[in-house]
Design an enzyme around this catalytic site. Structure first.
Site, short mmCIF file in Angstrom:
data_model
loop_
_atom_site.label_atom_id
_atom_site.label_comp_id
_atom_site.label_asym_id
_atom_site.label_seq_id
_atom_site.Cartn_x
_atom_site.Cartn_y
_atom_site.Cartn_z
N LEU B 164 96.10 2.03 51.39
CA LEU B 164 95.19 1.27 51.68
C LEU B 164 94.54 0.34 51.04
O LEU B 164 94.18 -0.06 51.84
CB LEU B 164 93.84 2.96 52.29
CG LEU B 164 95.03 3.43 53.19
CD1 LEU B 164 93.15 4.85 53.42
CD2 LEU B 164 94.76 2.78 54.67
N ILE B 165 94.05 0.95 49.38
CA ILE B 165 93.53 0.26 48.57
C ILE B 165 94.03 -1.22 48.15
O ILE B 165 93.95 -2.49 48.14
CB ILE B 165 92.92 0.69 47.07
CG1 ILE B 165 91.97 1.96 47.55
CG2 ILE B 165 92.25 0.20 45.67
CD1 ILE B 165 90.33 1.50 47.95
N VAL B 167 95.96 -2.59 50.79
CA VAL B 167 95.15 -3.52 52.18
C VAL B 167 94.32 -4.47 51.56
O VAL B 167 93.52 -5.28 51.52
CB VAL B 167 95.06 -2.52 53.44
CG1 VAL B 167 94.97 -3.13 54.29
CG2 VAL B 167 96.86 -1.88 53.90
N HIS B 168 92.78 -3.15 51.75
CA HIS B 168 91.54 -3.77 50.51
C HIS B 168 90.71 -5.46 49.63
O HIS B 168 90.91 -5.39 50.24
CB HIS B 168 90.95 -1.84 50.55
CG HIS B 168 89.28 -2.47 49.39
ND1 HIS B 168 88.05 -2.73 50.57
CD2 HIS B 168 88.88 -2.39 48.29
CE1 HIS B 168 87.43 -2.75 50.08
NE2 HIS B 168 87.63 -2.81 48.62
N VAL B 169 92.25 -4.41 48.61
CA VAL B 169 92.38 -5.27 47.98
C VAL B 169 93.21 -7.03 48.47
O VAL B 169 92.11 -7.95 48.43
CB VAL B 169 93.23 -5.63 46.76
CG1 VAL B 169 92.97 -6.54 45.92
CG2 VAL B 169 92.21 -4.07 46.11
#
Ligand code: HEM
Ligand code: SF4
Ligand code: SF4
Lengths: 290, 207
Positions: B164-165, B167-169
């Protein structure tokens, strides 16, 4: 410590083959509980050979001493007073690492080479590679490894791998005054056990048998039990030990899958960027806010 | 990078500091955790001074991150409550990923995707923190069945959260003019109008 003269059948956190050119055979220690008198000579021999000195504890009013395995006590005698057939029996089990053919400790260990299984079946902890995480405790179906306060490393019975490597028998075997502990090729020990079981059968122990649990692929420390149908009588020896399914899920196929997923997400990002281009502010919007 | 006095303030210095503490500790947690996750990542232990240090440091970083995260949660939860417009945005997310935001509904400070991510990260964070405790043998001693369950939950939620992180970045890199909001706290008016129109209107209405 790595023993040059022993092959390595499996090594913790290692995905390539371990050195295994030599032709060896599997060994085993057979503990005949019907012959054990609970003298604890084996506990003493273990301390002597391995230079271990546990803290002097207090008397708990029972024969068990110390009360549990520790980083300094790699084997302890567990005394159970039970009445399986309506009359009292005093069962004394020498507890310690079972040297599983499928060792949960090794499966769980994240540090390369901290746990090895030699070609002869002995499972050994190499403390210089151990990081002290305790995953081996989480993985072991017999609750054996202990982390030392002093150095944060995991310790347990080595089956005297250092003695065995130079052709000696384990210290406990050498010292046992009644011959309750024997050591040799695993096949020979299984045969020897069959003989002992027959003898016990004749003496009225119809359910006598060998404890070599298949759930962990068999063990390289085996027991002759008078009541093989009820191993729980022997200070809660597990009936059908196996690596816990949760440990298999934790250490199994899910990890390579997770790594594949990371790779997929990274590649998806890259391809998205080079196919769709960046998400920039449009020229119109820029003009509108001027 | 242009810095215009008319730029809009998106994050205060203390919000940025808060986010960086969580972000840096998360990356260090991820690297040190992955080192123990699979032998392929074992070389990450070298970043922390060896395997033993990696094992020692990881949970303390966890405590730091957990504390900083709770403060972040208090600050941002209200802004991340889902609304009907957010669900409309989610339904059109394909167009957005395709790079066409013309038909996307007007968004407030956060769009539907960011909010969903916020809640997924919340659940991962909760699971990671709770399951990290039984694994921490230096200070705690739980029944082995709990530790086994915790190991599955911890490694599983860590894997999901790392994904998920990523994707966030990536979203921050993809959307140009976003990362400066975390460096020095401002975004251009054009950026705000394009990506978060409702927030833009609110932030500029006094003038
Ligand atoms: C309060 C937060 C956390 C605590 C207390 C905590 C604690 C722990 C502990 C005690 C371990 C066992 C190894 C060791 O002793 O160092 C561990 C392993 C691990 N942690 Fe954490 N952790 C936390 C947060 C995180 C976060 C945020 C991530 C992800 C980025 C993470 C990823 C991992 C991974 C991948 C492992 C290895 C699991 C395995 O071996 O399968 N942890 N954690
Ligand atoms: S009894 Fe426990 S410590 Fe011994 S080999 Fe089996 S799993 Fe490892
Ligand atoms: S404590 Fe040591 S031996 Fe046990 S799993 Fe961790 S690194 Fe391996």
């Amino acid at each position: 410590m790595a023993l040059q003269s022993l092959d390595i059948a499996a090594r913790s956190a290692t995905t390539t083959p371990s050195p295994s050119a030599r032709q060896g055979f599997e060994v085993a220690k057979l503990i005949d509980i019907s012959k054990c008198i609970g003298c604890k000579a084996c506990q003493v021999a273990c301390m002597e050979w391995n230079d271990l000195r546990d803290e002097v504890g207090i008397n708990h009013g029972v024969y068990d001493n110390p009360m549990d395995l520790t980083d300094q006590s790699w084997t302890v005698m567990r005394f159970s007073e039970v009445e399986p057939n309506g009359h009292l029996e005093w069962l004394i089990r020498k507890d310690g690492c079972m040297h599983c053919a499928d060792p949960g400790c090794l499966k769980a260990c994240p540090a390369p080479g901290a746990i090895v299984k030699y070609g002869n079946g002995i499972v050994d902890f190499n403390q210089e590679n151990c990081i002290g995480c305790g995953y081996c405790i989480t993985g072991c179906p017999f609750n054996i490894p202990r982390i030392a306060q002093k150095d944060g490393k995991a310790y347990k019975c080595t089956l005297c791998s250092d003695r065995v490597a130079v052709g000696l028998e384990p210290a406990c075997v050498k010292t046992c005054p009644t011959g309750a502990i024997t050591y040799g090729a695993k096949d020979d020990m299984v045969n020897h056990a069959a003989m002992r079981v027959r003898d016990l059968n004749e003496r009225g122990f119809a359910q006598a048998g060998l404890y070599d649990p298949p759930g962990v692929g068999g063990t390289h420390v085996m027991y002759v039990l008078q009541h093989a149908d009820q191993p729980g009588l022997y200070a809660n020896l597990p009936q059908d030990p196996q690596i816990d399914p949760l440990v298999s899920v934790w250490k199994g196929i899910t990890k390579p899958l997770a790594i594949a997923a990371f790779a997929a997400v990274s590649l998806a990002g890259l391809f998205h960027y080079i196919t769709k281009g960046p998400n920039e502010v449009s020229k119109e919007t820029e003009k509108e806010v001027e | 990078m242009q810095r215009d006095p008319r730029d809009l303030i998106r994050y205060t210095p203390s919000e940025r500091l808060n986010h960086w503490i969580v972000g840096i500790s998360f990356i260090l947690l991820g690297l040190s955790g992955l080192a123990l996750f699979h032998p392929a990542f074992w070389p990450f232990t070298l970043l922390f001074g060896g395997g033993t240090w990696t094992r020692i440091i990881h949970p303390y970083l966890g405590v730091l991150m957990a504390l900083a995260y709770v403060i972040m949660l208090i600050r941002f939860t209200r802004l991340n409550l889902m609304t009907a417009t957010d669900w409309q945005w989610i339904r059109r997310v394909r167009e957005m990923v395709d790079g066409d935001d013309h038909n996307m509904p007007e968004q407030g400070k956060y769009n539907g995707g960011q909010k969903i991510l916020f809640w997924l990260l919340f659940w991962c964070m909760l699971l990671l923190i709770l399951s990290g405790i039984p694994l921490w043998r230096t200070w705690f001693s739980f029944p082995v069945e709990w530790v086994r369950l915790a190991a599955v939950i911890h490694s599983g939620s860590a894997a999901v959260m790392i994904g998920l992180i990523m994707v966030h970045v990536y979203a921050a890199i993809w959307t140009k003019g976003t990362i400066r909001a975390m460096w020095y706290g401002t975004v251009t008016r054009a950026w705000a109008k394009q990506h978060h129109r409702a927030w833009y209107k609110e932030a500029t209405k006094e003038g």
